[in-house]
Design a protein around this motif. Structure first.
Motif, mmCIF file in Angstrom:
data_model
loop_
_atom_site.group_PDB
_atom_site.id
_atom_site.type_symbol
_atom_site.label_atom_id
_atom_site.label_comp_id
_atom_site.label_asym_id
_atom_site.label_seq_id
_atom_site.Cartn_x
_atom_site.Cartn_y
_atom_site.Cartn_z
ATOM 1 N N TYR A 139 0.813 -1.215 0.000
ATOM 2 C CA TYR A 139 0.000 0.000 0.000
ATOM 3 C C TYR A 139 0.848 1.267 0.000
ATOM 4 O O TYR A 139 0.711 2.150 0.855
ATOM 5 N N LEU A 140 1.734 1.363 -0.963
ATOM 6 C CA LEU A 140 2.530 2.583 -1.092
ATOM 7 C C LEU A 140 1.620 3.755 -1.453
ATOM 8 O O LEU A 140 0.574 3.576 -2.076
ATOM 9 N N PRO A 141 1.988 4.990 -1.069
ATOM 10 C CA PRO A 141 1.187 6.165 -1.446
ATOM 11 C C PRO A 141 1.015 6.226 -2.960
ATOM 12 O O PRO A 141 1.942 5.909 -3.720
ATOM 13 N N ILE A 142 -0.158 6.644 -3.389
ATOM 14 C CA ILE A 142 -0.463 6.679 -4.818
ATOM 15 C C ILE A 142 -0.943 8.058 -5.231
ATOM 16 O O ILE A 142 -1.443 8.829 -4.404
ATOM 17 N N SER A 143 -0.806 8.338 -6.518
ATOM 18 C CA SER A 143 -1.275 9.608 -7.080
ATOM 19 C C SER A 143 -2.660 9.419 -7.671
ATOM 20 O O SER A 143 -3.158 8.295 -7.805
ATOM 21 N N HIS A 144 -3.288 10.519 -8.009
ATOM 22 C CA HIS A 144 -4.520 10.435 -8.771
ATOM 23 C C HIS A 144 -4.212 9.920 -10.171
ATOM 24 O O HIS A 144 -3.099 10.109 -10.694
ATOM 25 N N SER A 145 -5.199 9.293 -10.779
ATOM 26 C CA SER A 145 -5.042 8.828 -12.157
ATOM 27 C C SER A 145 -4.929 10.026 -13.096
ATOM 28 O O SER A 145 -5.381 11.136 -12.774
ATOM 29 N N GLU A 146 -4.358 9.794 -14.245
ATOM 30 C CA GLU A 146 -4.238 10.873 -15.235
ATOM 31 C C GLU A 146 -5.613 11.371 -15.653
ATOM 32 O O GLU A 146 -5.818 12.572 -15.847
ATOM 33 N N ARG A 147 -6.577 10.448 -15.803
ATOM 34 C CA ARG A 147 -7.927 10.857 -16.191
ATOM 35 C C ARG A 147 -8.546 11.767 -15.142
ATOM 36 O O ARG A 147 -9.181 12.778 -15.473
ATOM 37 N N TYR A 148 -8.357 11.424 -13.884
ATOM 38 C CA TYR A 148 -8.902 12.249 -12.799
ATOM 39 C C TYR A 148 -8.250 13.630 -12.803
ATOM 40 O O TYR A 148 -8.927 14.649 -12.690
ATOM 41 N N ARG A 149 -6.914 13.659 -12.945
ATOM 42 C CA ARG A 149 -6.200 14.947 -12.928
ATOM 43 C C ARG A 149 -6.636 15.830 -14.082
ATOM 44 O O ARG A 149 -6.846 17.036 -13.917
ATOM 45 N N ASN A 150 -6.790 15.256 -15.262
ATOM 46 C CA ASN A 150 -7.173 16.043 -16.432
ATOM 47 C C ASN A 150 -8.613 16.539 -16.347
ATOM 48 O O ASN A 150 -8.951 17.591 -16.908
ATOM 49 N N THR A 151 -9.459 15.784 -15.656
ATOM 50 C CA THR A 151 -10.872 16.149 -15.568
ATOM 51 C C THR A 151 -11.148 17.124 -14.439
ATOM 52 O O THR A 151 -11.887 18.108 -14.623
ATOM 53 N N TYR A 152 -10.540 16.879 -13.287
ATOM 54 C CA TYR A 152 -10.919 17.648 -12.081
ATOM 55 C C TYR A 152 -9.834 18.598 -11.578
ATOM 56 O O TYR A 152 -10.121 19.439 -10.723
ATOM 57 N N HIS A 153 -8.602 18.468 -12.059
ATOM 58 C CA HIS A 153 -7.510 19.367 -11.658
ATOM 59 C C HIS A 153 -7.426 19.503 -10.128
ATOM 60 O O HIS A 153 -7.518 20.612 -9.593
ATOM 61 N N PRO A 154 -7.243 18.413 -9.423
ATOM 62 C CA PRO A 154 -7.241 18.469 -7.956
ATOM 63 C C PRO A 154 -6.068 19.271 -7.413
ATOM 64 O O PRO A 154 -4.928 19.105 -7.859
ATOM 65 N N SER A 155 -6.364 20.169 -6.490
ATOM 66 C CA SER A 155 -5.337 20.974 -5.815
ATOM 67 C C SER A 155 -5.762 21.120 -4.369
ATOM 68 O O SER A 155 -6.645 21.925 -4.048
ATOM 69 N N TYR A 156 -5.149 20.354 -3.491
ATOM 70 C CA TYR A 156 -5.554 20.361 -2.083
ATOM 71 C C TYR A 156 -4.407 19.864 -1.209
ATOM 72 O O TYR A 156 -3.391 19.356 -1.709
ATOM 73 N N ARG A 157 -4.580 20.008 0.086
ATOM 74 C CA ARG A 157 -3.710 19.386 1.067
ATOM 75 C C ARG A 157 -4.597 18.638 2.058
ATOM 76 O O ARG A 157 -5.699 19.085 2.373
ATOM 77 N N VAL A 158 -4.107 17.522 2.542
ATOM 78 C CA VAL A 158 -4.861 16.731 3.516
ATOM 79 C C VAL A 158 -4.516 17.225 4.915
ATOM 80 O O VAL A 158 -3.331 17.324 5.274
#
Length: 349
Positions: A139-158
């Motif tokens: 369970y290594l840390p993972i990124s958002h998928s390319e499709r998700y990034r291109n569609t929603y442009h996520p910019s946040y901090r947890v």
């Protein structure tokens, strides 16, 4: 909200999500930041760079996850939060979660069942294999998928959800920031004034002065003094030893109240010059003292919750709080309209 509802809501809000994106949300729900932040300055620089290329803002700054964490959108900077504050908030949220893997696997079990039952848009064979491969990688840390990034442009901090009620305080401070600020935190006993003071010290490096260090000495505890609303602390000494020197830009050195002798300490506390000083405690917003503050916060709490907190914290003194200290506080709040006199109110749960 349970995990099944969280996943369903996530897929409804972000229909272009892949199984990777759902797993990322579940991972963040359990692990939070997923790592420790050892360089807040570098974190701030990354936030600043990312914010400069922010695709769109959003009116929903806080997005709950399925656990003890939330996503805080970088658009919060549009409302006045500084990149420094957001970086410190992110760093303060980075902590070890010893049972995170257990929680994650419970949530993944729900996701896998939903996939198998056809309650997600994901191909069962490929998606379940993806989760299995991720598990094999521990369970290594993972990124958002390319499709998700291109569609929603996520910019946040947890960040940790415990900090969410304090966001209005951070925004108010950042919008009104000065080189030297004095902030009062007043409110009900048991409401969380000290906790807020510790939090602001963590975020801003503020110096904290506790009103508890200004209890009345034995010779001051007269019936006449206690009959005055807000008379049960030494406001004159707080003004003389702390607020006036702060106002004049001088070094602050004050005696603290020794509850074992009901007198003042022989030595004195020297307050560090941090550019921000918090005066924390009930009665800090006494009318004579308000002129010294750049910002004032009232911490409110439901009366029944107040009693529960005091019972947990000071069970032997609960009767004293019920019969003496709470009535004295309430008389002060009412006499001087303290809550309405403060710049903002936060209510703790």
């Amino acid at each position: 909200m349970n995990t099944e509802t969280f996943i369903s809501d996530l897929l409804e809000k972000y229909p272009s999500s892949t199984v990777q994106d759902v797993c990322k949300a579940l991972y963040q729900s359990c692990y939070g930041c997923g790592h420790f932040v050892d360089d807040v300055q570098a974190c701030k620089e990354r936030i600043t760079t990312e914010y400069a290329s922010l695709h769109t803002g959003t009116s929903q700054h806080v997005e709950p996850l399925d656990g003890n964490y939330v996503r805080l959108c970088l658009s919060i900077l549009d409302d006045g939060m500084s990149a420094d504050t957001l970086a410190s908030l992110f760093a303060a949220s980075a902590r070890k979660e010893p049972y995170a893997i257990v929680a994650l696997e419970e949530k993944l079990s729900t996701l896998k069942q939903m996939i198998a039952d056809g309650r997600t848009p994901f191909d069962p064979s490929a998606s379940l294999q993806w989760i299995s491969d991720w598990k094999d990688g521990t369970y290594l840390p993972i990124s958002h998928s390319e499709r998700y990034r291109n569609t929603y442009h996520p910019s946040y901090r947890v960040i940790h959800k415990d900090f969410v009620p304090y966001i209005p305080v951070l925004l108010h401070i950042d919008r009104n920031r000065k080189d030297h600020m004095v902030i009062a935190i007043d409110g009900h006993c048991g409401a969380g004034k000290t906790t807020l003071g510790v939090f602001l010290k963590q975020i801003y490096g503020a110096a904290v002065v506790h009103v508890d260090d200004f209890y009345l000495q034995k010779h001051q505890r007269t019936q006449e003094r206690y009959s005055q609303p807000g008379g049960n602390f030494d406001r004159e000494r707080l003004e003389e030893e702390v607020l006036i020197p702060l106002h004049e830009g001088k070094t602050v050195r004050y005696h603290w109240f020794d509850c074992s002798t009901f007198s003042l300490s022989a030595d004195r506390i020297t307050l560090p010059d941090t550019g921000m000083t918090i005066i924390e405690g009930s009665y800090s917003m006494y009318p004579d003292l308000r002129k010294y503050y750049d910002c004032s916060i009232f911490v409110d709490i439901d009366p029944s919750m107040q009693i529960q907190r005091i019972a947990r914290r000071n069970p032997d003194l609960l009767d004293d709080f019920r019969k003496k200290w709470i009535p004295l506080e309430n008389a002060y709040f009412e006499a001087f309209d303290v809550q309405n006199a403060c710049d903002l109110t936060i209510k703790t749960q």
